[in-house]
Design a protein around this motif. Structure first.
Motif, PDB file in Angstrom:
ATOM      1  N   SER A 118       0.859  -1.122   0.044  1.00 42.16           N
ATOM      2  CA  SER A 118       0.125   0.034  -0.116  1.00 42.16           C
ATOM      3  C   SER A 118       0.987   1.362  -0.003  1.00 42.16           C
ATOM      4  O   SER A 118       1.973   1.100   0.339  1.00 42.16           O
ATOM      5  CB  SER A 118      -0.954  -0.003   1.158  1.00 42.16           C
ATOM      6  OG  SER A 118      -0.156   0.315   2.326  1.00 42.16           O
ATOM      7  N   SER A 119       0.275   2.295  -0.409  1.00 39.77           N
ATOM      8  CA  SER A 119       0.928   3.636  -0.416  1.00 39.77           C
ATOM      9  C   SER A 119       1.586   3.970   0.897  1.00 39.77           C
ATOM     10  O   SER A 119       2.406   4.568   1.376  1.00 39.77           O
ATOM     11  CB  SER A 119       0.415   4.663  -1.025  1.00 39.77           C
ATOM     12  OG  SER A 119      -0.773   5.073  -0.588  1.00 39.77           O
ATOM     13  N   LYS A 120       0.399   3.815   2.089  1.00 33.97           N
ATOM     14  CA  LYS A 120       0.754   3.984   3.247  1.00 33.97           C
ATOM     15  C   LYS A 120       2.058   3.281   3.796  1.00 33.97           C
ATOM     16  O   LYS A 120       2.822   3.686   4.542  1.00 33.97           O
ATOM     17  CB  LYS A 120      -0.422   3.607   4.214  1.00 33.97           C
ATOM     18  CG  LYS A 120      -1.645   4.721   4.219  1.00 33.97           C
ATOM     19  CD  LYS A 120      -2.755   4.284   5.184  1.00 33.97           C
ATOM     20  CE  LYS A 120      -3.803   4.973   4.823  1.00 33.97           C
ATOM     21  NZ  LYS A 120      -4.036   6.110   5.731  1.00 33.97           N
ATOM     22  N   THR A 121       2.194   1.854   3.531  1.00 37.23           N
ATOM     23  CA  THR A 121       3.470   1.175   3.576  1.00 37.23           C
ATOM     24  C   THR A 121       4.576   1.929   3.077  1.00 37.23           C
ATOM     25  O   THR A 121       5.764   1.953   3.823  1.00 37.23           O
ATOM     26  CB  THR A 121       3.313  -0.156   3.159  1.00 37.23           C
ATOM     27  OG1 THR A 121       2.037  -0.795   3.722  1.00 37.23           O
ATOM     28  CG2 THR A 121       4.277  -1.009   3.415  1.00 37.23           C
ATOM     29  N   VAL A 122       4.352   2.443   2.186  1.00 41.75           N
ATOM     30  CA  VAL A 122       5.504   3.076   1.361  1.00 41.75           C
ATOM     31  C   VAL A 122       5.869   4.372   2.241  1.00 41.75           C
ATOM     32  O   VAL A 122       6.971   4.694   2.467  1.00 41.75           O
ATOM     33  CB  VAL A 122       5.296   3.297  -0.131  1.00 41.75           C
ATOM     34  CG1 VAL A 122       6.437   4.432  -0.694  1.00 41.75           C
ATOM     35  CG2 VAL A 122       5.162   2.315  -0.877  1.00 41.75           C
ATOM     36  N   ASP A 123       4.834   5.146   2.384  1.00 40.51           N
ATOM     37  CA  ASP A 123       5.048   6.364   3.380  1.00 40.51           C
ATOM     38  C   ASP A 123       5.851   6.027   4.530  1.00 40.51           C
ATOM     39  O   ASP A 123       6.783   6.624   4.856  1.00 40.51           O
ATOM     40  CB  ASP A 123       3.650   6.864   3.453  1.00 40.51           C
ATOM     41  CG  ASP A 123       4.003   8.253   4.576  1.00 40.51           C
ATOM     42  OD1 ASP A 123       4.649   9.003   4.217  1.00 40.51           O
ATOM     43  OD2 ASP A 123       3.107   8.442   5.314  1.00 40.51           O
ATOM     44  N   TYR A 124       5.189   4.835   5.327  1.00 41.33           N
ATOM     45  CA  TYR A 124       5.995   4.325   6.669  1.00 41.33           C
ATOM     46  C   TYR A 124       7.545   4.274   6.231  1.00 41.33           C
ATOM     47  O   TYR A 124       8.361   4.740   7.128  1.00 41.33           O
ATOM     48  CB  TYR A 124       5.157   3.326   7.014  1.00 41.33           C
ATOM     49  CG  TYR A 124       5.773   2.853   8.313  1.00 41.33           C
ATOM     50  CD1 TYR A 124       5.616   3.117   9.423  1.00 41.33           C
ATOM     51  CD2 TYR A 124       6.646   1.485   8.142  1.00 41.33           C
ATOM     52  CE1 TYR A 124       6.389   2.830  10.739  1.00 41.33           C
ATOM     53  CE2 TYR A 124       7.358   1.077   9.496  1.00 41.33           C
ATOM     54  CZ  TYR A 124       7.142   1.494  10.430  1.00 41.33           C
ATOM     55  OH  TYR A 124       7.778   1.156  11.677  1.00 41.33           O
ATOM     56  N   ARG A 125       7.759   3.453   5.344  1.00 29.39           N
ATOM     57  CA  ARG A 125       9.226   2.950   5.182  1.00 29.39           C
ATOM     58  C   ARG A 125      10.062   4.002   4.858  1.00 29.39           C
ATOM     59  O   ARG A 125      11.279   4.238   5.412  1.00 29.39           O
ATOM     60  CB  ARG A 125       9.216   2.083   3.923  1.00 29.39           C
ATOM     61  CG  ARG A 125       8.683   0.514   4.242  1.00 29.39           C
ATOM     62  CD  ARG A 125       8.591  -0.172   3.194  1.00 29.39           C
ATOM     63  NE  ARG A 125       7.876  -1.535   3.273  1.00 29.39           N
ATOM     64  CZ  ARG A 125       7.950  -2.432   2.258  1.00 29.39           C
ATOM     65  NH1 ARG A 125       7.901  -2.438   1.240  1.00 29.39           N
ATOM     66  NH2 ARG A 125       7.310  -3.686   2.663  1.00 29.39           N
ATOM     67  N   ILE A 126       9.470   5.161   4.010  1.00 26.29           N
ATOM     68  CA  ILE A 126      10.383   6.422   3.747  1.00 26.29           C
ATOM     69  C   ILE A 126      10.543   7.061   4.938  1.00 26.29           C
ATOM     70  O   ILE A 126      11.604   7.841   5.224  1.00 26.29           O
ATOM     71  CB  ILE A 126       9.720   6.973   2.670  1.00 26.29           C
ATOM     72  CG1 ILE A 126       9.892   6.181   1.145  1.00 26.29           C
ATOM     73  CG2 ILE A 126      10.256   8.588   2.333  1.00 26.29           C
ATOM     74  CD1 ILE A 126       9.097   6.852   0.114  1.00 26.29           C
ATOM     75  N   GLN A 127       9.427   7.260   5.778  1.00 27.70           N
ATOM     76  CA  GLN A 127       9.776   7.876   6.851  1.00 27.70           C
ATOM     77  C   GLN A 127      10.496   7.312   7.864  1.00 27.70           C
ATOM     78  O   GLN A 127      11.401   8.134   8.660  1.00 27.70           O
ATOM     79  CB  GLN A 127       8.270   8.247   7.870  1.00 27.70           C
ATOM     80  CG  GLN A 127       7.075   9.195   6.818  1.00 27.70           C
ATOM     81  CD  GLN A 127       7.868  10.530   6.356  1.00 27.70           C
ATOM     82  OE1 GLN A 127       8.436  10.927   6.979  1.00 27.70           O
ATOM     83  NE2 GLN A 127       7.875  10.590   5.212  1.00 27.70           N
ATOM     84  N   GLN A 128      10.492   6.151   8.101  1.00 26.78           N
ATOM     85  CA  GLN A 128      11.406   5.275   8.946  1.00 26.78           C
ATOM     86  C   GLN A 128      12.894   5.521   8.487  1.00 26.78           C
ATOM     87  O   GLN A 128      13.943   5.787   9.174  1.00 26.78           O
ATOM     88  CB  GLN A 128      11.047   3.841   8.864  1.00 26.78           C
ATOM     89  CG  GLN A 128       9.709   3.697   9.945  1.00 26.78           C
ATOM     90  CD  GLN A 128       9.727   4.218  11.089  1.00 26.78           C
ATOM     91  OE1 GLN A 128      10.722   4.115  12.064  1.00 26.78           O
ATOM     92  NE2 GLN A 128       8.946   5.075  11.602  1.00 26.78           N
ATOM     93  N   ALA A 129      13.067   5.314   6.949  1.00 30.17           N
ATOM     94  CA  ALA A 129      14.482   5.806   6.604  1.00 30.17           C
ATOM     95  C   ALA A 129      15.053   6.720   6.573  1.00 30.17           C
ATOM     96  O   ALA A 129      16.111   7.113   7.326  1.00 30.17           O
ATOM     97  CB  ALA A 129      14.325   5.373   4.921  1.00 30.17           C
ATOM     98  N   LEU A 130      14.045   7.825   6.765  1.00 31.19           N
ATOM     99  CA  LEU A 130      14.580   9.570   7.143  1.00 31.19           C
ATOM    100  C   LEU A 130      14.863   9.591   8.442  1.00 31.19           C
ATOM    101  O   LEU A 130      15.957   9.935   8.651  1.00 31.19           O
ATOM    102  CB  LEU A 130      13.533  10.321   6.710  1.00 31.19           C
ATOM    103  CG  LEU A 130      13.283  10.559   5.216  1.00 31.19           C
ATOM    104  CD1 LEU A 130      11.632  11.308   5.005  1.00 31.19           C
ATOM    105  CD2 LEU A 130      14.239  11.369   4.597  1.00 31.19           C
TER     106      LEU A 130
END
Length: 194
Positions: free
Chosen positions: A161-173
């Motif tokens: 999901s795009s929410k999963t993508v958002d979570y992964r990118i936020q965690q990476a940041l």
């Protein structure tokens, strides 16, 4: 013994022989795919970089053959490895250029040229920090930041999901901010990275 004239030898059989340490089997595989892999790499990078990448992939393939498990075929594995290395080089070059451009713009009034030692050090540290990210975070982050893919495009490609993508990118940041805390003053100008 495997002769180099048996070009019709099945790649899987060659791979089994390579795993057993058969240098001649590796030579056959190398001769079979080196020109094709170089031509393929040329789609992504210049000829010299492509040849170097293919040589690195082939050496790595030989040195690690006893530990490898290939799910598809040796041919597909080699082409995918070359493509991934090419994309890594492209990302590294884009990152380095982005840093140079930012440093040049910010420091233009103080210096004639940006400090390329700082650029190299910063590039190495960013790459190292990226490599330490969990694979799913790094993949989503690089697709977004280096390939300019939207969250929806990444979600489709990764089948999440795009929410999963958002979570992964936020965690990476978050992880990158911690890893690169000593460079935050410089990185503030590179808002797209951090």
């Amino acid at each position: 013994m495997l002769s180099t004239t048996t070009d019709n030898t099945n790649d899987e059989i060659l791979f089994q022989r390579i795993q057993a340490g058969d240098v001649k089997a590796f030579d056959v595989l190398f001769m079979r795919y080196y020109p094709l892999l170089c031509a393929y790499a040329k789609q992504f990078v210049n000829v010299d970089d492509g040849q170097e990448i293919v040589q690195d992939v082939m050496v790595w393939f030989w040195e690690n053959s006893s530990m490898q498990v290939i799910e598809s075929s040796p041919k597909n594995y080699l082409f995918k490895a070359v493509k991934n290395r090419c994309l890594t080089l492209i990302n590294r070059n884009e990152l380095k250029q982005q840093i140079v451009n930012t440093l040049y713009a910010d420091w233009q009034s103080q210096y004639e040229d940006p400090d390329f030692y700082v650029v190299e050090e910063l590039t190495r540290n960013i790459e190292a920090a990226l490599s330490r990210l969990p694979e799913s975070y790094r993949e989503a982050f690089e697709m977004n930041r280096f390939q300019n893919m939207t969250y929806n495009e990444i979600a489709q490609k990764l089948n999440v999901s795009s929410k999963t993508v958002d979570y992964r990118i936020q965690q990476a940041l978050k992880l990158l901010r911690v890893e690169l805390k000593d460079y935050l003053p410089l990185l503030m100008a590179l808002v797209r990275i951090v």
